[in-house]
Design a protein around this motif. Structure first.
Motif, short mmCIF file in Angstrom:
data_model
loop_
_atom_site.label_atom_id
_atom_site.label_comp_id
_atom_site.label_asym_id
_atom_site.label_seq_id
_atom_site.Cartn_x
_atom_site.Cartn_y
_atom_site.Cartn_z
N VAL A 109 -6.39 8.36 2.94
CA VAL A 109 -5.12 7.66 2.80
C VAL A 109 -4.25 7.89 4.04
CG1 VAL A 109 -2.92 7.73 1.53
CG2 VAL A 109 -5.09 7.64 0.27
N ARG A 110 -4.20 9.12 4.51
CA ARG A 110 -3.39 9.43 5.70
C ARG A 110 -3.85 8.61 6.90
NH1 ARG A 110 -0.03 13.32 6.98
NH2 ARG A 110 -0.60 14.62 5.18
N GLN A 159 -2.71 -0.29 -3.85
CA GLN A 159 -1.72 -1.27 -3.41
C GLN A 159 -0.50 -0.58 -2.80
OE1 GLN A 159 -2.59 -4.78 -3.97
NE2 GLN A 159 -1.20 -4.81 -2.24
N ARG A 160 -0.12 0.55 -3.35
CA ARG A 160 1.00 1.31 -2.78
C ARG A 160 0.67 1.81 -1.39
NH1 ARG A 160 4.53 4.10 -7.01
NH2 ARG A 160 4.15 2.92 -8.92
N VAL A 161 -0.57 2.27 -1.19
CA VAL A 161 -1.00 2.69 0.14
C VAL A 161 -0.96 1.50 1.09
CG1 VAL A 161 -2.91 3.64 1.51
CG2 VAL A 161 -2.41 4.58 -0.75
N GLY A 162 -1.34 0.32 0.59
CA GLY A 162 -1.27 -0.89 1.41
C GLY A 162 0.15 -1.19 1.86
N PHE A 163 1.12 -0.98 0.96
CA PHE A 163 2.53 -1.14 1.34
C PHE A 163 2.91 -0.17 2.44
CE2 PHE A 163 3.62 -3.01 -2.97
CZ PHE A 163 4.05 -4.21 -2.46
N ALA A 164 2.52 1.10 2.23
CA ALA A 164 2.86 2.12 3.22
C ALA A 164 2.26 1.78 4.58
CB ALA A 164 2.38 3.49 2.74
#
Length: 337
Positions: A109-110, A159-164
């Protein structure tokens, strides 16, 4: 915490206006995807493109970051034509969120969130700080999630990671192509709420493509209703669109439920509230910031004909079911003015 990514005295405004000027896309075989579309999107606004399947709305979105090259017309971001920019450099300045996220499966994720900053040559410490800021912003603890891989996340978490990732380099523009359609209805609603929360914290000029009218009404500042070949039928606020469809096409598109949907975009009017006592003892309560839909829903859930409206100082009045109808009619008149 500075979630905008604009550090120091040279920080720039984090949103830019977009203008589409007679934008066209015709493929070599003669197929017209976009006939001629002109739109102006204000700095920091969310404009939703909506219309029937295959009407060209996603093509419009992809022309903005030049994943598809336009056949004619102009696209201006902050007054500069995008076709004059290097396409790779252009895409690094535009956040892009798509339906299936598109995270790199073999990166943590990072690493996924830091993709664009690495391309821009940021140092490791700055990337790490920015990644942690954004994971916190989207509700994912860096300690818990930064080292995970996409397959270890739920659809909503991906999807939240995609936003970030889309926000990592602090783009002036955010493009979103059916970003919530791949998740279940419960998580879809949560992600929509998360997007509204993010908007308040990090305001970006956004073009969002969806086929869901309720989503468009909930998320958009303005809605562009498109017909075949991306022909613009109406460009209006959600309240205006529901109260006064611009033509027969728009009226058919928004459907017979538009009166009910108007409840969700009409706030409780402070003027004309009844005395609190008229709600009766034990009446449900709603905040003054609620919509007519939330107030009416509270009445139905409690089996009562009125609610008590409260602000931070306490109860300010009562609203009845009849008042909801009057408020809707008044809002329609205001929209027509």
């Amino acid at each position: 915490m500075d979630v905008t990514g604009n550090h120091g005295a040279n920080a720039k405004h984090d949103a830019a206006p977009i203008a589409l000027d007679r934008l066209r896309k015709v493929y070599p075989d003669g197929t017209v995807a976009v006939g001629e579309l002109s739109l102006e999107i204000g700095s920091g606004e969310v404009t939703v493109l909506i219309g029937p399947s295959g009407c060209g709305k996603s093509t419009v979105l992809r022309m903005v970051n030049r994943l598809i090259e336009p056949s004619g017309g102009r696209i201006l971001i902050d007054g500069a034509e995008v076709t004059a920019a290097d396409p790779v450099q252009l895409r690094r300045t535009i956040g892009y969120v798509i339906q299936n996220v598109g995270l790199f499966p073999h990166q943590t994720v990072r690493a996924n969130v830091g993709t664009v900053p690495r391309m821009l040559g940021w140092d490791r410490r700055r990337i790490a700080e920015r990644t942690d800021e954004l994971l916190e912003l989207v509700g994912l603890s860096p300690e818990q999630y930064a080292g995970r891989y996409p397959h270890e996340l739920s659809g909503g978490q991906r999807q939240r990671v995609g936003f970030a990732r889309a926000l990592a380099a602090d783009p002036k523009v955010l493009l979103m192509d059916e970003p919530f359609s791949a998740v279940d209805p419960i998580n879809r609603g949560r992600l929509q709420d998360e997007f509204l929360r993010l908007r308040a914290a990090v305001r970006k000029t956004t073009i969002l493509v969806t086929h869901d009218l309720q989503e468009a009404i909930k998320l958009g500042d303005r809605i562009a209703v498109l017909s075949d070949h991306a022909q613009l039928q109406q460009y209006a606020t959600p309240a205006e669109l529901l109260a006064r469809p611009g033509n027969d096409f728009v009226e058919r598109f928004v459907g017979e439920d538009r009166g009910i949907m108007r409840l969700s975009v009409t706030p409780i009017p402070r003027d004309g509230l009844r005395p609190v006592a008229e709600a009766g003892e034990g009446a449900p309560e709603v905040p003054a910031s609620a919509t007519l839909r939330e107030a009416f829903g509270a009445m139905l859930a409690a089996g009562r004909g009125a609610v008590v409206v409260r602000d931070t100082d306490g109860a300010i009045g009562a609203l009845t079911a009849a008042d909801v109808q009057v408020a809707l009619a008044s809002a329609a008149v205001d929209s027509a003015a």
